[in-house]
Design a protein around this motif. Structure first.
Motif, PDB file in Angstrom:
ATOM      1  N   GLU A 111       8.625   7.710   5.927  1.00 50.44           N
ATOM      2  CA  GLU A 111       8.015   7.486   7.237  1.00 50.44           C
ATOM      3  C   GLU A 111       6.636   6.850   7.096  1.00 50.44           C
ATOM      4  N   LEU A 112       5.919   7.226   6.037  1.00 47.49           N
ATOM      5  CA  LEU A 112       4.583   6.655   5.811  1.00 47.49           C
ATOM      6  C   LEU A 112       4.681   5.176   5.462  1.00 47.49           C
ATOM      7  N   VAL A 113       5.691   4.807   4.664  1.00 55.40           N
ATOM      8  CA  VAL A 113       5.897   3.389   4.339  1.00 55.40           C
ATOM      9  C   VAL A 113       6.153   2.590   5.617  1.00 55.40           C
TER      10      VAL A 113
ATOM     11  N   GLN B  35      -0.041   7.028  11.346  1.00 56.53           N
ATOM     12  CA  GLN B  35      -0.250   6.752   9.916  1.00 56.53           C
ATOM     13  C   GLN B  35      -1.173   7.793   9.279  1.00 56.53           C
ATOM     14  N   THR B  36      -2.270   8.125   9.966  1.00 54.26           N
ATOM     15  CA  THR B  36      -3.224   9.108   9.442  1.00 54.26           C
ATOM     16  C   THR B  36      -2.576  10.482   9.302  1.00 54.26           C
ATOM     17  N   ASP B  37      -1.779  10.862  10.311  1.00 53.74           N
ATOM     18  CA  ASP B  37      -1.108  12.159  10.267  1.00 53.74           C
ATOM     19  C   ASP B  37      -0.111  12.216   9.106  1.00 53.74           C
ATOM     20  N   LEU B  38       0.666  11.144   8.948  1.00 43.88           N
ATOM     21  CA  LEU B  38       1.651  11.109   7.859  1.00 43.88           C
ATOM     22  C   LEU B  38       0.973  11.094   6.493  1.00 43.88           C
TER      23      LEU B  38
ATOM     24  N   VAL C 120       1.464  -0.640  10.962  1.00 47.09           N
ATOM     25  CA  VAL C 120       0.019  -0.855  11.116  1.00 47.09           C
ATOM     26  C   VAL C 120      -0.364  -2.234  10.583  1.00 47.09           C
ATOM     27  N   GLY C 121       0.177  -2.610   9.434  1.00 47.77           N
ATOM     28  CA  GLY C 121      -0.126  -3.920   8.876  1.00 47.77           C
ATOM     29  C   GLY C 121       0.297  -5.055   9.804  1.00 47.77           C
TER      30      GLY C 121
END
Length: 237
Positions: free
Chosen positions: A40-42, A122-125, A48-49
């Motif tokens: 999920e982070l990927v 993203q920060t949470d993950l 985000v990118g």
């Protein structure tokens, strides 16, 4: 022989403890959960990118139109445009550019809002992934400490086992090992009273008489389970 059996049971217990350490199951579950968060982070990093690039493009688009509008306004203010028609066209273009800027700013704001929401995810993950990694390191350290302790125990038991083996005939040891493999880890058992402690069955009188008449160094077998039967001070023979 009973000393060898006891040491082998101790080795079995150590092996069982090594396999059943709670950290093994905890790590399996944690790694499974962590792999989901990592995937999920990927995805979040990619999102985000993409949005960051989209925002840069939106910022660039707005800036270009603003610069063009500013140049047109400067031309009007400088008095370079003397033709009423050209002046009217330029003012009309400025109006169109203002509407274009408004549309682009709306799109820019929408991208910014999406980017802000994606960055929160993203920060949470990332925090969860880091927490999982920390917990994994902690569990692995605890597991490795327990394994080291058990390996030390196993080495000590094996040292004693080697000393015991040196005092036993090799054929007897091989027979014991075969029996142990086929009888749940018990290849030799004591005779306590009239009962074989391997199968817990009471021997028949004829079998007890045969054991009683056997030579002190004779290899005895339980007629019920086939294990090597060892006479002790508690044997009823």
């Amino acid at each position: 022989m009973l000393d060898l059996q006891d040491l082998d049971l101790q080795l079995d217990q150590v092996a069982h403890k090594r396999k059943s350490l709670p950290e093994h199951q905890a790590l399996t579950e944690l790694i499974a959960e962590k792999s989901v968060v990592d995937r999920e982070l990927v995805t979040a990093d990619t999102t985000v990118g993409d949005l960051q690039r989209e925002q840069k493009k939106a910022d660039s688009d707005v800036d270009q139109v603003r610069q063009r509008k500013a140049r047109n306004e400067q031309r009007i203010q400088s008095g370079q445009i003397t033709s009423p028609k050209d002046l009217d066209n330029l003012q009309h273009e400025i109006g169109s550019l203002e509407r274009r800027i408004s549309d682009l700013e709306d799109a820019e704001l929408e991208v910014m809002e999406k980017l802000e929401a994606a960055e929160v995810v993203q920060t949470d993950l990332r925090s969860r992934a880091e927490a999982f990694a920390g917990r994994q390191t902690e569990l692995e350290s605890t597991r490795d400490g327990s394994l080291k302790e058990l390996d030390e125990q196993r080495a000590g038991i094996n040292e004693k086992r080697t000393a015991v083996l040196a005092e036993l005939p090799e054929p007897l040891v091989k027979q014991y090992q075969r029996l142990r493999e086929h009888n749940g880890g018990i290849g030799a058992a004591p005779l306590v009273g009239k009962r074989c402690m391997g199968c817990r069955m009471e021997l028949a009188p004829s079998d007890l008489n045969a054991i009683k008449a056997a030579a002190p160094d004779a290899v005895l077998r339980c007629e019920e389970c086939g294990r090597i039967l060892v006479r002790t001070s508690e044997s009823a023979v």
